[in-house]
Enzyme design. Structure first.
Site, PDB file in Angstrom:
ATOM      1  CG  ASP A 246      -1.936  -1.105   1.077  1.00 57.43           C
ATOM      2  OD1 ASP A 246      -2.393  -1.404   0.130  1.00 57.43           O
ATOM      3  OD2 ASP A 246      -2.338  -1.570   2.182  1.00 57.43           O
TER       4      ASP A 246
ATOM      5  CE1 TYR B 282       4.641  -6.754   2.729  1.00 58.20           C
ATOM      6  CE2 TYR B 282       3.984  -9.056   2.827  1.00 58.20           C
ATOM      7  CZ  TYR B 282       3.869  -8.014   2.069  1.00 58.20           C
ATOM      8  OH  TYR B 282       3.206  -7.884   1.223  1.00 58.20           O
TER       9      TYR B 282
END
Length: 300
Positions: free
Chosen positions: A68, A132
């Site tokens: 994002d 991540y």
């Protein structure tokens, strides 16, 4: 006398896997956005760079892992097809990397490596795992108190230290296969995606910064939260991070992490604890090495 004529190679469409990184601040995310928007996605710039190589096919880059706005990538991946004009051989992987990076300047986007892969290779669906990392810092509550080079690269969570031991205890609850409905944000894909995910790794370790001036920043303490799974739900990592930080601050108990899993309702996630995008990095996308070996055999 026998006549000879030059035989030029036919126009060959070659598929490549590329690894690339970017500084996510200033982009709408990694995915392509409409060209009339004031803030574009990383994909817009990648496709523009490919277009400048003058392929004869339509440029369409397929991104493996969505990030994002404000989220960074140390290493994301994508596949793309490039068909050159008749008489021109496919780009070598090395030349493709150099050419794309030349045309990406001055954007903070860089192609790290490329592989020629099989024509049916899919960067998204062939990925074995995605990793991540979320970077936290304690010792301050606002980004203005950080070194200027860190202000979009970590989350300043509190003046006081976090209880890392209890955070690690809570993190173990998330390991394994669960319905992560509570740990995802609702979006257009929600009705079509299964909330069942298998979290393969959750680590909470001390981090570091190369930008610290000890005379001024000795009070700052960095932490890194690492999550690995084959795939994640929308904003799942940021929600898990926010919940674990709340545990470290004493706002939640480890049992609340399990309770949130059990309720299976995104609306049950506590308000105002989701981690912001700044500290999140896509670190790695893993593939079977045999997929890359196939590509090498195509070139030879």
């Amino acid at each position: 006398m026998e006549q000879y004529r030059a035989v030029w190679p036919m126009a060959v469409k070659a598929r490549y896997l590329i690894y690339f990184q970017y500084f996510g601040t200033g982009y709408s995310g990694v995915m392509k956005s409409p060209s009339h928007q004031p803030v574009l996605g990383v994909q817009n710039y990648l496709e523009d760079a490919v277009q400048k190589l003058q392929p004869i096919n339509e440029v369409n880059i397929s991104i493996s892992s969505r990030t994002d706005s404000g989220v960074h990538a140390l290493c994301n991946s994508a596949h793309l097809d490039i068909q050159r004009k008749e008489g021109k051989l496919p780009f070598s992987a090395e030349l493709l990397v150099d050419a794309l990076n030349f045309h990406l300047k001055p954007e903070p986007i860089s192609v790290l490596k490329a592989f020629r892969v099989a024509d049916n290779f899919n960067a998204r669906f062939r990925a074995l795992s995605r990793t991540y990392v979320y970077r936290l810092v304690t010792g301050c509550c606002h980004r203005s108190q950080l070194p200027v080079f860190e202000r979009n690269l970590c989350w300043p969570v509190a003046n006081r230290p976090l209880n890392a031991d209890v955070m690690k205890e809570a993190a173990q609850i998330l390991l394994g296969t669960h319905d992560f409905s509570t740990y995802r944000s609702l979006n257009s894909e929600t009705p079509f995606k299964s909330p069942l995910k298998t979290l393969l790794q959750v680590d909470i370790m001390p981090g570091f910064s190369i930008f610290l001036q000890q005379n001024f920043h000795s009070h700052l303490e960095f932490w890194e939260l690492t999550f690995r799974s084959r795939s994640f739900l929308y904003k799942q990592v940021r929600r898990m991070t926010g919940a674990l930080v709340a545990v470290g601050q004493g706002k939640l108990m480890p049992r609340h992490i399990a309770d949130l899993l059990e309720v299976r309702d995104s609306r049950a996630y506590p308000q105002n604890i989701i981690a912001p995008p700044d500290g999140l990095f896509l670190k790695n996308v893993e593939y079977d090495t045999k997929d890359l070996e196939v590509g090498e055999s195509v070139i030879q």
